[in-house]
Design a protein around this motif. Sequence first.
Motif, PDB file in Angstrom:
ATOM      1  N   GLU A  76     -10.423  -2.482  -9.363  1.00 48.40           N
ATOM      2  CA  GLU A  76      -9.644  -1.292  -9.022  1.00 48.40           C
ATOM      3  C   GLU A  76      -8.625  -1.624  -7.934  1.00 48.40           C
ATOM      4  O   GLU A  76      -8.939  -2.315  -6.964  1.00 48.40           O
ATOM      5  CB  GLU A  76     -10.558  -0.177  -8.519  1.00 48.40           C
ATOM      6  N   THR A  77      -7.420  -1.130  -8.097  1.00 48.35           N
ATOM      7  CA  THR A  77      -6.405  -1.265  -7.044  1.00 48.35           C
ATOM      8  C   THR A  77      -5.866   0.119  -6.662  1.00 48.35           C
ATOM      9  O   THR A  77      -4.702   0.270  -6.315  1.00 48.35           O
ATOM     10  CB  THR A  77      -5.249  -2.180  -7.480  1.00 48.35           C
ATOM     11  N   LYS A  78      -6.744   1.101  -6.741  1.00 46.39           N
ATOM     12  CA  LYS A  78      -6.402   2.448  -6.306  1.00 46.39           C
ATOM     13  C   LYS A  78      -7.683   3.158  -5.904  1.00 46.39           C
ATOM     14  O   LYS A  78      -8.793   2.741  -6.281  1.00 46.39           O
ATOM     15  CB  LYS A  78      -5.682   3.228  -7.403  1.00 46.39           C
ATOM     16  N   ALA A  79      -7.548   4.217  -5.134  1.00 48.06           N
ATOM     17  CA  ALA A  79      -8.720   4.973  -4.682  1.00 48.06           C
ATOM     18  C   ALA A  79      -8.307   6.396  -4.365  1.00 48.06           C
ATOM     19  O   ALA A  79      -7.168   6.661  -3.972  1.00 48.06           O
ATOM     20  CB  ALA A  79      -9.341   4.326  -3.445  1.00 48.06           C
ATOM     21  N   LYS A  80      -9.245   7.307  -4.545  1.00 39.83           N
ATOM     22  CA  LYS A  80      -9.041   8.696  -4.131  1.00 39.83           C
ATOM     23  C   LYS A  80     -10.013   8.988  -3.003  1.00 39.83           C
ATOM     24  O   LYS A  80     -11.219   8.749  -3.118  1.00 39.83           O
ATOM     25  CB  LYS A  80      -9.265   9.666  -5.290  1.00 39.83           C
TER      26      LYS A  80
ATOM     27  N   THR B 166      -4.615  10.006  -2.339  1.00 39.68           N
ATOM     28  CA  THR B 166      -4.743   8.880  -3.269  1.00 39.68           C
ATOM     29  C   THR B 166      -3.979   7.691  -2.707  1.00 39.68           C
ATOM     30  O   THR B 166      -2.903   7.849  -2.126  1.00 39.68           O
ATOM     31  CB  THR B 166      -4.187   9.238  -4.657  1.00 39.68           C
ATOM     32  N   LEU B 167      -4.542   6.500  -2.879  1.00 40.32           N
ATOM     33  CA  LEU B 167      -3.929   5.258  -2.417  1.00 40.32           C
ATOM     34  C   LEU B 167      -3.827   4.282  -3.583  1.00 40.32           C
ATOM     35  O   LEU B 167      -4.663   4.295  -4.494  1.00 40.32           O
ATOM     36  CB  LEU B 167      -4.769   4.617  -1.304  1.00 40.32           C
ATOM     37  N   ALA B 168      -2.826   3.400  -3.534  1.00 32.69           N
ATOM     38  CA  ALA B 168      -2.676   2.349  -4.536  1.00 32.69           C
ATOM     39  C   ALA B 168      -2.071   1.125  -3.850  1.00 32.69           C
ATOM     40  O   ALA B 168      -1.305   1.256  -2.894  1.00 32.69           O
ATOM     41  CB  ALA B 168      -1.789   2.820  -5.687  1.00 32.69           C
ATOM     42  N   TRP B 169      -2.402  -0.083  -4.334  1.00 32.60           N
ATOM     43  CA  TRP B 169      -1.940  -1.318  -3.698  1.00 32.60           C
ATOM     44  C   TRP B 169      -1.888  -2.451  -4.724  1.00 32.60           C
ATOM     45  O   TRP B 169      -2.462  -2.362  -5.812  1.00 32.60           O
ATOM     46  CB  TRP B 169      -2.871  -1.704  -2.548  1.00 32.60           C
TER      47      TRP B 169
ATOM     48  N   LEU C 248       0.845  -1.195   0.000  1.00 35.61           N
ATOM     49  CA  LEU C 248       0.000   0.000   0.000  1.00 35.61           C
ATOM     50  C   LEU C 248       0.880   1.244   0.000  1.00 35.61           C
ATOM     51  O   LEU C 248       1.797   1.380   0.810  1.00 35.61           O
ATOM     52  CB  LEU C 248      -0.906   0.002   1.234  1.00 35.61           C
ATOM     53  N   SER C 249       0.594   2.164  -0.916  1.00 23.90           N
ATOM     54  CA  SER C 249       1.354   3.411  -1.022  1.00 23.90           C
ATOM     55  C   SER C 249       0.380   4.531  -1.357  1.00 23.90           C
ATOM     56  O   SER C 249      -0.798   4.291  -1.647  1.00 23.90           O
ATOM     57  CB  SER C 249       2.442   3.304  -2.092  1.00 23.90           C
ATOM     58  N   GLY C 250       0.867   5.747  -1.329  1.00 22.14           N
ATOM     59  CA  GLY C 250       0.005   6.870  -1.671  1.00 22.14           C
ATOM     60  C   GLY C 250       0.553   8.163  -1.136  1.00 22.14           C
ATOM     61  O   GLY C 250       1.676   8.233  -0.624  1.00 22.14           O
TER      62      GLY C 250
END
Length: 206
Positions: free
Chosen positions: A61-65, A30-33, A19-21
Amino acid sequence: TTQATPPKDDTPPTAPAKLSGGAEGSRAATLAWGASKDDVGVTSYDIYQEGSRIHSVPASETKAKLTGLRPGTVYTFTVRARDASDKSSPDSNALDLTTASAPGAPASTAPTGLRTEIGKEGAEFTVDLSWDQPDTGGVIPAYQLYLNGKLTTTIVWGGTPPKGRATYRLNLADPAGTRYSVKLRAKLPDGKWGDFSAQPTIVLAD
């Protein structure tokens, strides 16, 4: 017409990986994993902040805002995958983010980089905490430590307060599987209490 019975799925998904962002200004992030795996199939990803689910995205989806965050605030996010049988994966790694301060607002006084390590000492669990101390322009004489939102203890240094990264060991006699959210705040040189740190969730386990 009723919905079809989902296929039998007794195994939860694997935890989302890496998990990063980052924060986007003062009110968004914003996040991504990395994608999780499941013996039948992942149906969605749930984003948690301090142990509470705040957002979900479909399995594609593997990201989110995230929006609606507060300026100058430390947040701790984790992600869990969910399958068709509503089984959730273990948490991803925790990610601490700090939103930008609003124009004219004072700098944050929150401890940062709070990390926890669970151990065992006889019949009790040990929780080793470490964190980076805020720059307050003076010596920090004490910290308040909260578990699940309640004041647990006040950490007062027995001698000269440490500089840089601080550490503290907490002993807990609760049974394995007990879940806690942890946060702390510093006593500022002027005697007031500062901003709270991020609030990671820990689970007591051998």
